[in-house]
Write an enzyme that holds these catalytic residues in place. Structure first.
Site, mmCIF file in Angstrom:
data_model
loop_
_atom_site.group_PDB
_atom_site.id
_atom_site.type_symbol
_atom_site.label_atom_id
_atom_site.label_comp_id
_atom_site.label_asym_id
_atom_site.label_seq_id
_atom_site.Cartn_x
_atom_site.Cartn_y
_atom_site.Cartn_z
ATOM 1 N N CYS A 1 0.900 -1.077 -0.175
ATOM 2 C CA CYS A 1 -0.099 0.034 0.111
ATOM 3 C C CYS A 1 0.636 1.118 0.013
ATOM 4 O O CYS A 1 1.915 1.519 0.527
ATOM 5 C CB CYS A 1 -1.208 0.163 1.312
ATOM 6 S SG CYS A 1 -1.896 1.472 1.381
ATOM 7 N N ASP B 1 0.276 3.772 1.795
ATOM 8 C CA ASP B 1 0.377 4.298 2.880
ATOM 9 C C ASP B 1 1.847 4.552 3.628
ATOM 10 O O ASP B 1 2.661 3.487 3.323
ATOM 11 C CB ASP B 1 -0.412 3.288 4.039
ATOM 12 C CG ASP B 1 -0.602 3.880 5.124
ATOM 13 O OD1 ASP B 1 0.226 4.359 6.077
ATOM 14 O OD2 ASP B 1 -1.989 4.011 5.521
ATOM 15 N N ARG C 1 2.992 4.574 6.162
ATOM 16 C CA ARG C 1 3.270 3.809 7.662
ATOM 17 C C ARG C 1 3.827 2.370 7.009
ATOM 18 O O ARG C 1 3.890 1.430 7.887
ATOM 19 C CB ARG C 1 2.043 3.694 8.463
ATOM 20 C CG ARG C 1 1.670 5.041 8.890
ATOM 21 C CD ARG C 1 0.465 4.943 9.658
ATOM 22 N NE ARG C 1 -0.636 4.665 8.709
ATOM 23 C CZ ARG C 1 -2.102 4.544 9.253
ATOM 24 N NH1 ARG C 1 -2.230 4.596 10.423
ATOM 25 N NH2 ARG C 1 -2.930 4.122 8.271
ATOM 26 N N HIS D 1 -2.219 -4.189 4.890
ATOM 27 C CA HIS D 1 -2.009 -3.803 6.170
ATOM 28 C C HIS D 1 -3.342 -3.466 6.896
ATOM 29 O O HIS D 1 -4.070 -2.926 6.379
ATOM 30 C CB HIS D 1 -0.707 -2.663 6.121
ATOM 31 C CG HIS D 1 -1.569 -1.377 5.749
ATOM 32 N ND1 HIS D 1 -1.981 -0.397 6.373
ATOM 33 C CD2 HIS D 1 -1.611 -0.997 4.478
ATOM 34 C CE1 HIS D 1 -2.235 0.620 5.898
ATOM 35 N NE2 HIS D 1 -2.210 0.336 4.326
ATOM 36 N N CYS E 1 -5.850 -0.057 7.071
ATOM 37 C CA CYS E 1 -5.819 0.628 5.441
ATOM 38 C C CYS E 1 -6.892 1.429 5.197
ATOM 39 O O CYS E 1 -7.929 0.973 5.117
ATOM 40 C CB CYS E 1 -5.682 -0.577 4.723
ATOM 41 S SG CYS E 1 -5.361 0.023 2.873
HETATM 42 CO CO CO Z 1 -3.405 1.077 2.910
#
Ligand code: CO
Length: 211
Positions: free
Chosen positions: A42, A44, A46, A98, A101
């Site tokens: 992803c 993302d 993080r 994850h 998400c």
């Molecule tokens: Co995500």
């Protein structure tokens, strides 16, 4: 120093550190890449691919998008996977979802998300495929976590549907496809232990593109 300028200072420190460890580090890095892994994760912030796997520059080929989707009309993802398989000959393809998400969360909310609609539809389709199981989970957060996992399973299937993946595996025994979930609450990667051989066998009933 402001945070933006700090990045370049960080970079200079990293260069110095790598040269200390290996004087030829950058000449080796520039010469070629030979990663064993393709990581599909992803976007993302993080979920930093190299960092959570403890791998350095040159060790992992990376593709990231919202909710780690493998969509067969996505020329970007298809190019990355085909190149990783046919040219780099990666040994492992990892689809890493994850928990927490935002993309998966958004897909669970039935409302108009504008430009994101066609993208999120892929996750909503995963929900529809597993509707019975998901609807049986009463607690919303548990259902959300399970959708994250099921999305990883389905994206692994989408990887296995690709002709280049099937063909390369037939000829070399690689790549093998793995599904992971990153739990940022505790920092650990969890291997969903997907049965790749069975998945390939099942997929080939309908999507056999080996030659
Ligand atoms: Co995500």
């Amino acid at each position: 120093m402001n945070p933006y300028e700090q990045i370049f200072e960080n970079n200079r420190q990293w260069v110095a550190e790598m040269k200390t460890r290996d004087a030829d580090f950058f000449s080796k890095l520039a010469a070629d890449q030979n990663p064993d892994y393709l990581f599909i994760g992803c976007s993302d912030s993080r979920v930093p691919a190299n960092e959570i796997m403890g791998l350095g520059a040159g060790e992992v080929f990376v593709h990231r998008n919202i909710a780690n989707l493998v969509v067969n009309t996505d020329l970007n993802a298809m190019s990355v996977i085909n190149y990783a398989v046919s040219i780099l000959h990666v040994k492992h393809i990892i689809v890493c979802g994850h928990y927490n998400c935002g993309g998966v969360r958004a897909a669970m909310i039935p409302k108009d998300m504008g430009l994101l609609n066609p993208w999120l539809r892929n996750i909503r389709d995963v929900y529809r495929l597993h509707e019975t199981e998901l609807d049986a989970i009463g607690e919303e957060h548990a259902r959300y976590n399970r959708l994250v996992e099921l999305n990883v399973y389905e994206q692994c299937r989408n990887v296995v549907k690709i002709a280049a993946v099937q063909s390369e595996f037939l000829h070399t025994g690689f790549p093998r496809v793995h599904g992971w979930v990153f739990d940022m609450n505790i920092g650990l990667l969890q291997d969903l232990n997907i049965d790749f051989d069975k998945m390939l066998q099942d997929i080939r009933k309908i999507y056999n593109l080996m030659d």
